[in-house]
Design an enzyme around this catalytic site. Structure first.
Site, PDB file in Angstrom:
ATOM      1  N   HIS A 181       0.851  -1.199   0.000  1.00 48.20           N
ATOM      2  CA  HIS A 181       0.000   0.000   0.000  1.00 48.20           C
ATOM      3  C   HIS A 181       0.880   1.241   0.000  1.00 48.20           C
ATOM      4  CE1 HIS A 181      -3.281  -2.545   2.076  1.00 48.20           C
ATOM      5  NE2 HIS A 181      -3.822  -2.126   0.946  1.00 48.20           N
ATOM      6  N   CYS A 275      -1.561   1.327   9.666  1.00 43.88           N
ATOM      7  CA  CYS A 275      -2.415   0.232   9.163  1.00 43.88           C
ATOM      8  C   CYS A 275      -3.444  -0.234  10.198  1.00 43.88           C
ATOM      9  CB  CYS A 275      -1.559  -0.978   8.781  1.00 43.88           C
ATOM     10  SG  CYS A 275      -0.505  -0.705   7.360  1.00 43.88           S
TER      11      CYS A 275
END
Length: 283
Positions: A181, A275
């Site tokens: 990501h 996250c």
């Protein structure tokens, strides 16, 4: 951990103002089942020590609460081994909350727990993106929204996000194939400063970031240990992995207050502090 007020205010205009309300999930059922990123490949054989992961996650939550954040917890589900990474299942852009469209089969059902929570708390949200889009690829920078074009977030979903946010500039950043990501390689930590792992980006995209920010470069080793995936919680305070000593010294030298937390068990699955937090509200 407290609950969220019904009809709660949703607000996130940046990545670094005071964190007020956030969603987490305990790593009660965390494990590496099918390999879906490079970090997991490395740790596949020794997997996750759940009691240690729970202890580290609790210490992280205590740091957030000690610094004024209201932390709400989603129900951990035994069939969802990646659920601790709540950032990916949704993202807040200014006063809109979006529920993600997950790319990996093992993670698709995670959105059900967050939708149940939002409905229960009368928090409105948008969903239904074509392709896939995950919150780890979405970084808010005032009226500019940086979005990673990764294996988890498709071009068609990025175009749809721009359509839904006509007042903002959605700026795609193409990521190297092995990067999970955007927030694994880029994170804004103040109005002027951002962390970046340069090899993850094309030359053109890196130039865009250099034109906008004073960039602190992280090394390959620091990136492997999720160096860019710190969590800014306001007033220059940054939660960072205690093992990334060089990076933490640099952050301190730039005037940030580093709150070191050992997250070594959680990062085995390819994510760290950002996250593990779905931001609902920043001041």
């Amino acid at each position: 951990m407290n609950g969220v007020a019904v009809g709660h205010k949703i607000q996130c205009k940046s990545e670094y103002t005071t964190l007020k309300n956030v969603l987490v999930v305990k790593p009660s059922f965390m494990r590496i089942t099918e390999i879906i990123n490079e970090t997991q490949k490395h740790y596949e054989n020794n997997n996750i020590n759940i009691p240690l992961a729970l202890q580290q996650h609790e210490a992280f939550v205590e740091v957030l609460e000690a610094n004024g954040a209201n932390v709400s917890e989603l129900q951990a589900v035994s069939s969802l081994p990646e659920q601790v990474f709540t950032r990916d299942i949704g993202f807040t852009i200014h006063d809109e909350l979006f529920v993600a469209t997950m790319n990996e089969q093992v993670r698709k059902s995670e959105v059900n727990t967050v939708k149940a929570f939002l409905q229960e708390n009368e928090i409105s949200y948008q969903e239904g993106f074509p392709g896939s889009i995950e919150g780890g690829d979405v970084v808010v920078d005032g009226s500019t929204i940086w979005v990673g074009n990764s294996g988890r977030t498709s071009q068609v979903a990025i175009q749809e996000l721009q359509k839904r946010l006509p007042a903002y500039t959605v700026e795609p950043l193409s990521l190297r194939q092995d990067i999970l990501h955007l927030d694994c390689v880029f994170n804004i930590i103040s109005e002027e400063v951002a962390l970046v792992y340069p090899p993850a980006f094309t030359k053109d995209d890196l130039r865009k970031l250099e034109a906008r920010f004073q960039l602190i470069h992280v090394t390959e080793e620091e990136q492997f240990y999720m160096g860019p995936n710190v969590l800014s919680i306001g007033d220059g305070k940054i939660v960072s992995l205690s093992q990334n000593k060089r990076l933490n010294r640099i952050l301190s030298a730039h005037g940030f207050r580093v709150l070191s937390v050992d997250f070594s068990e959680i990062i085995k699955s390819g994510g760290s502090f950002r996250c593990c937090t779905l931001t609902l509200e920043r001041s």
